[in-house]
Design an enzyme around this catalytic site. Structure first.
Site, PDB file in Angstrom:
ATOM      1  N   TRP A 116       0.811  -1.219   0.000  1.00 45.52           N
ATOM      2  CA  TRP A 116       0.000   0.000   0.000  1.00 45.52           C
ATOM      3  C   TRP A 116       0.843   1.267   0.000  1.00 45.52           C
ATOM      4  CZ3 TRP A 116      -4.379  -0.552  -2.050  1.00 45.52           C
ATOM      5  CH2 TRP A 116      -5.133  -1.717  -1.857  1.00 45.52           C
ATOM      6  N   ASP A 190      -1.491   6.414   6.376  1.00 46.84           N
ATOM      7  CA  ASP A 190      -2.573   5.563   5.883  1.00 46.84           C
ATOM      8  C   ASP A 190      -2.903   4.571   7.000  1.00 46.84           C
ATOM      9  OD1 ASP A 190      -4.239   3.740   4.664  1.00 46.84           O
ATOM     10  OD2 ASP A 190      -2.924   3.333   2.951  1.00 46.84           O
ATOM     11  N   LYS A 214     -12.414  -1.745   6.323  1.00 47.40           N
ATOM     12  CA  LYS A 214     -11.720  -2.689   7.207  1.00 47.40           C
ATOM     13  C   LYS A 214     -12.247  -2.580   8.631  1.00 47.40           C
ATOM     14  CE  LYS A 214      -8.964  -2.946   3.532  1.00 47.40           C
ATOM     15  NZ  LYS A 214      -8.105  -2.057   2.759  1.00 47.40           N
TER      16      LYS A 214
HETATM   17  C1  LIG Z   1      -7.511  -1.482   1.658  1.00 49.76           C
HETATM   18  C2  LIG Z   1      -6.400  -0.510   1.765  1.00 49.76           C
HETATM   19  C3  LIG Z   1      -6.247   0.552   0.865  1.00 49.76           C
HETATM   20  C4  LIG Z   1      -7.129   0.721  -0.345  1.00 49.76           C
HETATM   21  O1  LIG Z   1      -8.419   1.009  -0.029  1.00 49.76           O
HETATM   22  P1  LIG Z   1      -9.485   1.329  -1.194  1.00 49.76           P
HETATM   23  O2  LIG Z   1     -10.666   1.766  -0.410  1.00 49.76           O
HETATM   24  O3  LIG Z   1      -9.691   0.052  -1.936  1.00 49.76           O
HETATM   25  O4  LIG Z   1      -8.920   2.375  -2.048  1.00 49.76           O
HETATM   26  C5  LIG Z   1      -5.215   1.431   1.062  1.00 49.76           C
HETATM   27  N1  LIG Z   1      -4.386   1.313   2.096  1.00 49.76           N
HETATM   28  C6  LIG Z   1      -4.498   0.306   2.993  1.00 49.76           C
HETATM   29  C7  LIG Z   1      -3.540   0.215   4.121  1.00 49.76           C
HETATM   30  C8  LIG Z   1      -5.507  -0.635   2.844  1.00 49.76           C
HETATM   31  O5  LIG Z   1      -5.620  -1.641   3.743  1.00 49.76           O
END
Ligand SMILES: *Cc1c(COP(=O)(O)O)cnc(C)c1O
Length: 378
Positions: A116, A190, A214
């Site tokens: 990511w 993030d 999540k």
């Molecule tokens: C799932 C995830 C993303 C991407 O999320 P989207 O909503 O599909 O854009 C980005 N960063 C992390 C750490 C993730 O777990």
């Protein structure tokens, strides 16, 4: 072999069929939250309409959003000088929004610790190429296959960087950075797969963002928590809907927001409050992670390659000593009622995602299954 049993937190009267779901995302949502949404689906609190059918400018809906924000602020103890935005496009759109809003002709530092954060820097580099500023790779964990983070002494940081970006929890590699990097520039994190799972001192960050699917709720929604002094630096190329200052002024309603997702997020915040908040859920999250890692470490049949101090308490990837058995493990686990255990294709093997809504009981059932499987095939 052990079979999974349905969620015993669910209302006994209606005993819904809810299997232990270890999906990395979209992930399991607390049964109680879905039941509440179900109860309110047709008629929200006597209004005669569904939340989905309300004007986003109506008094009722504004009350829903204000409550959601207030609960998130209280759960995370977000200081008053931070704006909280409820936007769309998932976490990935923020990979573009961040350089467009914050690069501002400067140089941004990016730490790569997995898939990511790797995507985030790639997207930022596109804007650097367009002349919006510079992007600097601080360090990469690639040499260790993203099982470890390079020592801080090896980092190539920029003293006056526009910001420092990192991923607090690499969902695919199962690598979590618990202590925010100590830098003197705005820290951008993030936290898609770790938000609300353990206490975080928001004041250490310039910006925190998280896709909702999540630990919060439905996919598509993304939450941005941003310090006010970082607003107003956006490039003229920044799409209006991605402009943080503009969205802050419009209270995330520059256009129609993802109204139902925002409402559901609010219900999840309320649920978390009822569980005792972030400190309380963190204790349970630690127990869940300890149980899984102990099962893995006590056996030569299972393996997790991540350096111990970076092992994620949310995503636990594991492989089998004999990868020919992966398929059998996945088939038998599914037959036994466990969902979402297939590892990401970049890492292979299995992955158990144990977000807030995954109960200790589900994890106990999973480790029982793993022990039985080992007995049978080792
Ligand atoms: C799932 C995830 C993303 C991407 O999320 P989207 O909503 O599909 O854009 C980005 N960063 C992390 C750490 C993730 O777990």
């Amino acid at each position: 072999m052990t079979n999974a049993t349905a969620d015993n937190n669910a209302d006994k009267k209606s005993t819904p069929h809810r299997l232990p779901n270890f999906s990395a995302g979209p992930a399991t949502i607390p049964t109680a939250v879905l039941q509440r949404a179900q109860e309110e689906l047709l008629d929200w609190q006597g209004s005669g309409v569904s939340v989905m059918e309300m004007s986003h400018r109506s008094k009722d809906y504004i009350a829903v959003t204000e409550k959601a924000e207030a609960k998130l602020r209280s759960l995370m103890a977000i200081p008053d000088n931070y704006k909280v935005l409820f936007l769309q496009g998932g976490a990935s759109l923020q990979f573009s929004a961040i350089p467009l809003n914050l690069l501002n002709g400067g140089r941004a530092d990016y730490l790569t610790t997995g898939a990511w954060s790797g995507k985030a820097i790639k997207e930022a580099q596109r804007y650097a190429k367009l002349g919006l500023g510079e992007v600097n790779l601080v360090a990469s964990g690639k040499d260790s296959n993203f099982t470890d983070v390079p020592e801080v002494s090896e980092w190539n940081t920029t003293l006056d960087a526009a910001y420092f970006h990192y991923c607090a929890n690499e969902t695919i590699h199962g690598l979590q950075i618990f202590e925010p990097p100590q830098v003197d520039v705005p820290l951008v994190a993030d936290m898609s797969s770790s938000i609300l799972s353990h206490p975080v001192d928001v004041s250490k960050f310039g910006m925190i963002y998280a896709g909702a699917q999540k630990n919060i709720g439905p996919a598509g929604l993304v939450i941005v928590i941003i310090r006010e002094d970082l607003l107003g630096k956006a490039s003229e190329w920044c799409p209006l809907l991605m402009n943080y200052e503009h969205q802050a002024e419009k209270e995330s309603m520059s256009n129609t927001p993802a109204t139902y997702s925002w409402y559901l997020a609010g219900l999840v915040f309320e649920w978390l409050e009822e569980q005792g908040g972030v400190e309380a859920i963190y204790k349970i999250n630690q127990q869940k992670a300890d149980l899984l890692y102990k099962t893995i470490d006590d056996s030569s049949f299972y393996n997790n390659p991540v350096a111990h101090k970076y092992r994620s308490i949310m995503n636990v990837p594991f492989t089998l000593a004999d990868s020919n058995l992966d398929k059998v493990f996945l088939e038998e686990s599914e037959k036994a009622g466990f969902l979402g255990l297939k590892g990401h294709r970049d890492v292979g093997g299995m992955r158990a995602s144990i977000y807030n809504a995954v109960s200790l009981d589900w994890v106990q059932q999973l480790v029982d299954f793993m022990k039985d499987f080992e007995q049978k095939y080792a």
